[in-house]
Structures are given as C-alpha cells and as structure tokens.
Design an enzyme around this catalytic site. Structure first.
Site, PDB file in Angstrom:
ATOM      1  N   THR A  15      52.071  31.642   7.306  1.00 32.52           N
ATOM      2  CA  THR A  15      52.046  30.897   6.044  1.00 32.52           C
ATOM      3  C   THR A  15      53.482  30.488   5.751  1.00 32.52           C
ATOM      4  O   THR A  15      54.334  31.321   5.454  1.00 32.52           O
ATOM      5  CB  THR A  15      51.491  31.758   4.897  1.00 32.52           C
ATOM      6  OG1 THR A  15      50.127  32.069   5.183  1.00 32.52           O
ATOM      7  CG2 THR A  15      51.562  31.002   3.575  1.00 32.52           C
ATOM      8  N   LYS A  22      46.623  25.941   2.555  1.00 36.88           N
ATOM      9  CA  LYS A  22      46.843  27.362   2.291  1.00 36.88           C
ATOM     10  C   LYS A  22      47.464  27.562   0.908  1.00 36.88           C
ATOM     11  O   LYS A  22      47.168  28.541   0.216  1.00 36.88           O
ATOM     12  CB  LYS A  22      47.743  27.969   3.376  1.00 36.88           C
ATOM     13  CG  LYS A  22      48.057  29.460   3.185  1.00 36.88           C
ATOM     14  CD  LYS A  22      46.806  30.334   3.226  1.00 36.88           C
ATOM     15  CE  LYS A  22      47.125  31.812   2.956  1.00 36.88           C
ATOM     16  NZ  LYS A  22      47.801  32.460   4.067  1.00 36.88           N
ATOM     17  N   LYS A  46      56.219  35.476  -1.823  1.00 36.37           N
ATOM     18  CA  LYS A  46      56.759  34.490  -0.881  1.00 36.37           C
ATOM     19  C   LYS A  46      55.873  33.255  -0.863  1.00 36.37           C
ATOM     20  O   LYS A  46      56.351  32.115  -0.958  1.00 36.37           O
ATOM     21  CB  LYS A  46      56.857  35.112   0.514  1.00 36.37           C
ATOM     22  CG  LYS A  46      57.481  34.210   1.580  1.00 36.37           C
ATOM     23  CD  LYS A  46      56.480  33.437   2.417  1.00 36.37           C
ATOM     24  CE  LYS A  46      55.673  34.339   3.318  1.00 36.37           C
ATOM     25  NZ  LYS A  46      54.798  33.552   4.236  1.00 36.37           N
TER      26      LYS A  46
END
Length: 292
Positions: free
Chosen positions: A98, A173, A241
């Site tokens: 990711t 995502k 994050k």
C-alpha cells in the site's frame, strides 16, 4: 507453472508467497531484508531464497513485492540491488504494497523503459485474509499486463479487479481505507455505548448485524473491542501511514475528507497511549480511557 520472485516476507507477504507455491505450483524465490526469515520460508515451502532483490528477480516471469512504504518500494526496485536490475525483458512486477499513486506511476514508467510490465496491486483483507489466501486485490496498470498476471495474483486472492491505468490500484486502496476509518470509529462508539448502557454486547451485535448496520468490521472486530484485546489484525502505525497517503492525495485532488482526518487524529491518540502495534479496533480504547 511460472518462475516467480517474492520480495518482502512480513505478516502479509509470508503467506502470500506460500500460496504462490502451494496453490499455484510456481517455482518461487524469496527475498527478505532479514535473511533468516527468507531461509525459514524456503525451508517450510520448498522454494529458494536470494541475497538481494535483483538476484531474486533474475529469470523470473513475475516479481511480487509487499514492503512498507514508498521509500522501501523504491529501494527494492530501482535501488542499487533492486529487482529492476535483475528483471528480464517481458517480466511483470506486481506491487502489493500500500503506497502512493505517485510512486506507482513512477515505477510503471521505469519498468516500461526496461521493456517490463508494472502493476500496482495493493491488497485488502488483513493478516487473516493473507493466511487464508482470500485477499481482495485492486490493480492499476495496462490491461494486457493485468490479464497476463491475473492467474498468478489469484493464487492468494478471492477477488481481483482491474481498476484502470497505473496508480488506479493505489487510489482504490485509498477509497478502501477511507471507508474503513469511518466504519471502525462508528463501531467503536457503538460498542462503547452498549457497554456503558449495560447491554449484552454479544446479543446486540447478533441482532443488529442482521440489519443495515452489518459490516465486515462488525462481524470480525466487535469481540476485540468488547474484550480490549487489540493484538490481532492491521496495526495502528500502518493505518496511520495509509491515512496519511489518503489525506495527502485528497489535498492534491481537492477532495474533502473531514471524518478521515478526524479518525487519523484519534489514531494518533491511540499511539500516544502506547498502541502503535495494536490493531485498528483499538479506537475504542481512547473512548474507554477518556478522563482517566
């Protein structure tokens, strides 16, 4: 059977690489920054391990990676010993990290210059999904490259979708993480409220999960919230994050994410409580500790 490399054997990558071997029957070479873990994987699954990403990628048809962030990804691709230096012409690099859409487009262009394919293919489903080989994979890149790589990706997935050009997988995502942030906060407040109201949380969830309130988070995380056990699933540090990437991209595109920004700060409070490695359901801890 194809020759496959897998770079990054964390809680996600370790089982994903295993399914490429066991379910796909591929010849798999792995690389991990901590070499002992790569040796362990090779011993368990009958594959081989390499000393560098470049060595792992040599001769491979498909090279997968699942690492930490943009900088880690650049290191294992275009860095001094990166996989791009070992890839043969026509090979396809599939990035399951990711990361940002920016780095996806950057590496797509770099791969294309070498006559190789690149797909940004982040996954959803967490550690449990990886261990069951039942991840959801959202893919960006050229459609013909996607179709060539899809059978290999399906080894560890229950759903694989082509979302558009390079970067589209990472953008999808981000949408996924934005949805989850709000859902987990809502579920945290609901379970907290039920406990304060002296309701039987299990009975409440059993009823409302059959109606409009139902979600994956409800079915899989209500017990960890009720029991204050936050040692399973996706860590707070990693969620922050990811949300940071979402908020940065929103700022660039002009999207407004007020709830996501608020939940990100709630997770910062959880980190301040020492919950960096707690899973994302730990949002309830800040509610339960309010005023203490």
């Amino acid at each position: 059977m194809a020759k496959v490399a897998f770079i990054g054997l964390g809680v996600m990558g370790y089982p994903m690489a295993g399914y490429l071997k066991s379910r796909g029957g591929h010849e798999v070479t792995v690389y991990n920054r901590t070499g002992a873990k790569a040796e362990k994987w090779a011993g368990e699954h009958g594959g081989t391990h390499a000393a560098t990403p470049a060595a792992a990628a040599e001769g491979a048809d498909f090279i997968f990676a699942c690492v930490g962030n943009d900088d880690d990804l650049r290191s294992v691709t275009t860095g001094p010993d990166g996989a791009f230096h070992g890839m043969k012409r026509g090979a396809i690099f599939i990035d399951n990290t990711t990361a940002s859409a920016e780095v996806a487009r950057e590496l797509y262009a770099a791969a294309k210059e070498k006559g190789c394919g690149f797909l940004d293919a982040p996954v959803s489903g967490g550690q449990a999904g990886a261990e069951k080989g039942a991840l959801t994979v959202m893919v960006g890149g050229d459609e013909d490259v996607y179709e060539a790589a899809r059978p290999a990706i399906e080894c560890f997935a229950k759903m694989v979708g082509h979302m558009g050009p390079a970067g589209a997988g990472q953008l999808t995502k981000m949408v996924n993480q934005i949805c989850i942030a709000g859902l987990v906060q809502g579920l945290s407040e609901a379970v907290h409220f039920a406990k304060k109201a002296d309701l039987d949380v299990a009975k409440v969830i059993d009823v409302i999960s059959k109606g409009a309130a139902q979600s994956w988070q409800m079915e899989n995380r209500w017990q960890t919230m009720r029991d204050d056990t936050f040692d399973f699933g996706f860590a707070v540090d990693w969620m922050r994050k990811d949300l940071g990437i979402c908020l940065k991209t929103a700022n660039e595109t002009g999207a407004r994410l007020p709830v996501t920004a608020l939940v990100d700060q709630f997770y910062a409070e959880v980190q301040a409580m020492g919950g960096n490695r707690w899973d994302t359901s730990s949002l309830i801890a800040r509610l339960q500790n309010a005023g203490k």
